[in-house]
Design an enzyme around this catalytic site. Structure first.
Site, PDB file in Angstrom:
ATOM      1  CG  MET A  30      -1.894  -1.204   1.175  1.00  0.00           C
ATOM      2  SD  MET A  30      -3.414  -0.936   2.081  1.00  0.00           S
ATOM      3  CE  MET A  30      -2.798  -0.691   3.738  1.00  0.00           C
ATOM      4  CG  HIS A  34       8.745  -0.142   6.182  1.00  0.00           C
ATOM      5  ND1 HIS A  34       9.072  -1.483   6.194  1.00  0.00           N
ATOM      6  CD2 HIS A  34       7.420  -0.071   6.443  1.00  0.00           C
ATOM      7  CE1 HIS A  34       7.997  -2.184   6.480  1.00  0.00           C
ATOM      8  NE2 HIS A  34       6.966  -1.361   6.631  1.00  0.00           N
ATOM      9  N   GLY A  36      11.398  -3.120   5.322  1.00  0.00           N
ATOM     10  CA  GLY A  36      10.690  -4.410   5.311  1.00  0.00           C
ATOM     11  C   GLY A  36      10.115  -4.686   3.927  1.00  0.00           C
ATOM     12  CG  HIS A  37       6.996  -2.236   2.238  1.00  0.00           C
ATOM     13  ND1 HIS A  37       6.881  -1.149   3.070  1.00  0.00           N
ATOM     14  CD2 HIS A  37       5.787  -2.849   2.265  1.00  0.00           C
ATOM     15  CE1 HIS A  37       5.663  -1.095   3.563  1.00  0.00           C
ATOM     16  NE2 HIS A  37       4.979  -2.110   3.110  1.00  0.00           N
ATOM     17  CG  ASP A 150       0.589  -7.243   8.151  1.00  0.00           C
ATOM     18  OD1 ASP A 150      -0.054  -6.596   8.984  1.00  0.00           O
ATOM     19  OD2 ASP A 150       1.450  -6.733   7.412  1.00  0.00           O
ATOM     20  CG  MET A 184      11.278  -1.581  10.151  1.00  0.00           C
ATOM     21  SD  MET A 184      12.327  -1.417   8.700  1.00  0.00           S
ATOM     22  CE  MET A 184      13.897  -1.174   9.520  1.00  0.00           C
TER      23      MET A 184
HETATM   24  O1  PAF Z   1      -0.200  -5.854   3.919  1.00  0.00           O
HETATM   25  C1  PAF Z   1      -0.583  -4.925   3.176  1.00  0.00           C
HETATM   26  O2  PAF Z   1       0.137  -3.962   2.916  1.00  0.00           O
HETATM   27  C2  PAF Z   1      -1.970  -4.985   2.559  1.00  0.00           C
HETATM   28  O3  PAF Z   1      -2.887  -5.558   3.436  1.00  0.00           O
HETATM   29  C3  PAF Z   1      -2.002  -5.700   1.189  1.00  0.00           C
HETATM   30  C4  PAF Z   1      -1.609  -7.152   1.305  1.00  0.00           C
HETATM   31  C5  PAF Z   1      -1.066  -4.988   0.219  1.00  0.00           C
HETATM   32  C6  PAF Z   1      -3.412  -5.652   0.622  1.00  0.00           C
HETATM   33  O4  PAF Z   1      -3.869  -4.350   0.446  1.00  0.00           O
END
Ligand code: PAF
Length: 281
Positions: A30, A34, A36-37, A150, A184
């Site tokens: 989204m 950071h 982590g992404h 998550d 993060m």
């Molecule tokens: O974890 C996230 O950033 C969101 O829930 C995702 C998986 C991109 C779905 O919008």
């Protein structure tokens, strides 16, 4: 890195890749990226030839009182971060592109979506499942990569893929933390300076709970100690120790355990978890 905004252009690009025999990985995000992404991108690159990252702030996973309108937005830094990390395609669709009128998709979430975060965010996981299904339909990736912070979301997505009989490998990476232990998160940007100083106590509570559990403290006491520790200004949503594979009560045969919690610190919701193997199983 190609930046693509429409489904048609993305699918045309991915068709060319597939025609060349290349495999495709998807990293849905989204934005507000950071480290982590960016590690998700590294993981994706280790699984496939072409990495598609998406940035889409999905309205259907936010309740009306939540932070959709102020969700952190850093498009230029995100683009640079993804490009430097070696993503091949950035998919940046509009809401209309993802949710045209009359678009339907089967994204039922099971009972697991009613636990933990699902109690205080009742529509959240349905929205996640909806958008992830939609991205899977559009991209048809060989692999999709998600973060283990998550954890509940990850389990829901794995179940979804199984139920929808998709041939997508779901890969994940462990939680990426700041030096002081704070997991993060894009939402960490909301913390005030004084909240940011206190925030590492959240992870400390989880780590202490693990130590207490491993020194044979009874489970109820482990949990109540942690809840006491996370007193004000933390506002506890839940703090639980569960079987990590089922997210249900630990039984004598539970090999993997998760300590999982959500709190509010000021206006900011934080989640964290620790997964570990029980030594005596
Ligand atoms: O974890 C996230 O950033 C969101 O829930 C995702 C998986 C991109 C779905 O919008």
């Amino acid at each position: 890195m190609r930046i693509i905004e429409t489904i048609d252009a993305l699918q045309e690009c991915l068709k060319q890749c597939r025609d060349q025999g290349k495999t495709i990985a998807l990293v849905p995000t989204m934005g507000g990226l950071h480290q982590g992404h960016l590690q998700l991108i590294d993981e994706a690159k280790s699984h496939a030839d072409v990495v598609v990252a998406s940035i889409f702030v999905n309205p259907t996973q936010f309740a009306p009182h939540e932070d959709l309108d102020k969700y952190p937005h850093s498009p230029e830094a995100d683009k640079k971060g993804l490009m430097d990390r070696g993503a091949d395609v950035l998919f940046l669709p509009s809401v209309e592109e993802i949710y045209p009128e009359n678009q339907t998709s089967d994204y039922e979430v099971g009972e697991i979506a009613e636990l933990l975060c699902g109690k205080s965010r009742p529509i959240h996981f349905k929205g996640v499942a909806q958008v992830v299904s939609r991205f899977f339909d559009i991209v048809e990736p060989d692999v999709a990569v998600f973060g283990e912070k998550d954890y509940q979301q990850l389990q829901i997505i794995k179940q979804l893929v199984g139920r929808q009989k998709r041939k997508i490998n779901i890969a994940s990476i462990g939680i990426v933390r700041e030096n002081d232990g704070l997991a993060m998160s894009t939402r960490n940007k909301y913390l005030s300076a004084s909240e940011r100083m206190l925030a590492p106590n959240f992870n400390q509570a989880l780590r202490q709970a693990k130590l207490n559990y491993e020194s044979d403290m009874v489970l109820d006491q482990v949990i109540s100690r942690a809840k006491e520790y996370l007193g004000k200004p933390f506002e506890l949503d839940y703090f639980e120790m569960l079987d990590a594979n089922t997210l249900t009560k630990i039984t004598t045969s539970s090999a993997d355990v998760i300590i999982v919690s959500a709190v509010k610190l000021g206006a900011t919701r934080l989640i964290d978890n620790i997964v570990f193997r029980r030594s005596n199983v």
